[in-house]
Design a protein around this motif. Sequence first.
Motif, PDB file in Angstrom:
ATOM      1  N   GLU A  17     -22.885  82.799  68.340  1.00  0.00           N
ATOM      2  CA  GLU A  17     -23.502  82.505  69.635  1.00  0.00           C
ATOM      3  C   GLU A  17     -24.325  83.687  70.138  1.00  0.00           C
ATOM      4  O   GLU A  17     -25.418  83.495  70.682  1.00  0.00           O
ATOM      5  CB  GLU A  17     -22.418  82.107  70.642  1.00  0.00           C
ATOM      6  CG  GLU A  17     -21.787  80.766  70.315  1.00  0.00           C
ATOM      7  CD  GLU A  17     -20.601  80.398  71.186  1.00  0.00           C
ATOM      8  OE1 GLU A  17     -20.217  79.216  71.163  1.00  0.00           O
ATOM      9  OE2 GLU A  17     -20.051  81.278  71.891  1.00  0.00           O
ATOM     10  N   MET A  22     -27.233  81.026  71.909  1.00  0.00           N
ATOM     11  CA  MET A  22     -26.858  79.702  72.422  1.00  0.00           C
ATOM     12  C   MET A  22     -25.453  79.373  71.946  1.00  0.00           C
ATOM     13  O   MET A  22     -24.937  80.017  71.029  1.00  0.00           O
ATOM     14  CB  MET A  22     -27.852  78.630  71.978  1.00  0.00           C
ATOM     15  CG  MET A  22     -27.985  78.441  70.480  1.00  0.00           C
ATOM     16  SD  MET A  22     -29.181  77.166  69.988  1.00  0.00           S
ATOM     17  CE  MET A  22     -30.728  77.970  70.294  1.00  0.00           C
ATOM     18  N   SER A  23     -24.853  78.394  72.595  1.00  0.00           N
ATOM     19  CA  SER A  23     -23.499  77.991  72.189  1.00  0.00           C
ATOM     20  C   SER A  23     -23.554  77.361  70.804  1.00  0.00           C
ATOM     21  O   SER A  23     -24.605  76.907  70.353  1.00  0.00           O
ATOM     22  CB  SER A  23     -22.908  77.000  73.195  1.00  0.00           C
ATOM     23  OG  SER A  23     -23.533  75.738  73.043  1.00  0.00           O
ATOM     24  N   GLY A  25     -22.360  74.551  69.940  1.00  0.00           N
ATOM     25  CA  GLY A  25     -22.740  73.147  70.093  1.00  0.00           C
ATOM     26  C   GLY A  25     -24.246  72.972  70.201  1.00  0.00           C
ATOM     27  O   GLY A  25     -24.826  72.074  69.583  1.00  0.00           O
ATOM     28  N   GLU A  26     -24.885  73.838  70.987  1.00  0.00           N
ATOM     29  CA  GLU A  26     -26.345  73.782  71.122  1.00  0.00           C
ATOM     30  C   GLU A  26     -27.024  74.106  69.791  1.00  0.00           C
ATOM     31  O   GLU A  26     -28.016  73.480  69.426  1.00  0.00           O
ATOM     32  CB  GLU A  26     -26.823  74.763  72.198  1.00  0.00           C
ATOM     33  CG  GLU A  26     -26.388  74.409  73.593  1.00  0.00           C
ATOM     34  CD  GLU A  26     -26.639  75.527  74.601  1.00  0.00           C
ATOM     35  OE1 GLU A  26     -26.838  75.210  75.777  1.00  0.00           O
ATOM     36  OE2 GLU A  26     -26.623  76.720  74.205  1.00  0.00           O
ATOM     37  N   LEU A  27     -26.468  75.083  69.085  1.00  0.00           N
ATOM     38  CA  LEU A  27     -27.045  75.470  67.791  1.00  0.00           C
ATOM     39  C   LEU A  27     -26.928  74.320  66.794  1.00  0.00           C
ATOM     40  O   LEU A  27     -27.883  74.020  66.067  1.00  0.00           O
ATOM     41  CB  LEU A  27     -26.357  76.730  67.259  1.00  0.00           C
ATOM     42  CG  LEU A  27     -26.919  77.315  65.967  1.00  0.00           C
ATOM     43  CD1 LEU A  27     -28.386  77.714  66.144  1.00  0.00           C
ATOM     44  CD2 LEU A  27     -26.096  78.519  65.541  1.00  0.00           C
ATOM     45  N   LYS A  28     -25.785  73.653  66.768  1.00  0.00           N
ATOM     46  CA  LYS A  28     -25.606  72.506  65.877  1.00  0.00           C
ATOM     47  C   LYS A  28     -26.606  71.399  66.199  1.00  0.00           C
ATOM     48  O   LYS A  28     -27.174  70.792  65.296  1.00  0.00           O
ATOM     49  CB  LYS A  28     -24.180  71.962  65.966  1.00  0.00           C
ATOM     50  CG  LYS A  28     -23.151  72.845  65.308  1.00  0.00           C
ATOM     51  CD  LYS A  28     -21.752  72.277  65.470  1.00  0.00           C
ATOM     52  CE  LYS A  28     -20.731  73.180  64.821  1.00  0.00           C
ATOM     53  NZ  LYS A  28     -19.366  72.661  64.947  1.00  0.00           N
ATOM     54  N   THR A  29     -26.821  71.170  67.481  1.00  0.00           N
ATOM     55  CA  THR A  29     -27.783  70.145  67.906  1.00  0.00           C
ATOM     56  C   THR A  29     -29.192  70.526  67.474  1.00  0.00           C
ATOM     57  O   THR A  29     -29.945  69.692  66.956  1.00  0.00           O
ATOM     58  CB  THR A  29     -27.719  69.951  69.431  1.00  0.00           C
ATOM     59  OG1 THR A  29     -26.394  69.549  69.781  1.00  0.00           O
ATOM     60  CG2 THR A  29     -28.713  68.904  69.898  1.00  0.00           C
ATOM     61  N   ALA A  30     -29.556  71.799  67.661  1.00  0.00           N
ATOM     62  CA  ALA A  30     -30.889  72.269  67.278  1.00  0.00           C
ATOM     63  C   ALA A  30     -31.092  72.160  65.771  1.00  0.00           C
ATOM     64  O   ALA A  30     -32.159  71.741  65.304  1.00  0.00           O
ATOM     65  CB  ALA A  30     -31.090  73.709  67.739  1.00  0.00           C
TER      66      ALA A  30
END
Length: 153
Positions: A17, A22-23, A25-30
């Motif tokens: 992170e 970024m968190s 979760g945000e990184l996985k989404t990106a």
Amino acid sequence: MSDDAEDVVGVLTEQIEQRFGMSIGELKTAVAAAPDANRQATDVVRWHGLLTESQTALERAEDDLLRALETQPSEVDDPTMDLAHRVNAAVTARDGRAMVVRWLLDPDAPGKRGPDADRLARLDRGRRQGPAVPTSAPARPATAPATGRGVLR
């Protein structure tokens, strides 16, 4: 298991992170939205997922072993010993995946600098986007020779 070992995933998640700002979760989404945008992020997300899977498997194996040990008399039977081996294998898998994540996050890690790393980077930049050989059928001549049934020669 010690608190340090249990927190391996937590420590590495924090490092990820911080590295990407970024968190997880945000990184996985990106990464899911654009997997080719940042190869390092894609690799880190993949290996972090494998790390969390192995941590979950380790926790299950430990729970199974503890339940079996609570019912054992003074000597451990073969099925319980198999559970202990399963815990050891899960620790090894988790630790190996943690090492990969650490390596991915360390820009100065062995193999990331020097002639070998430069050569790999050149090979990666020259990577083809399409197939190396043609995939369409070859062009046929305008007039094919007459062969087959009913043709006189």
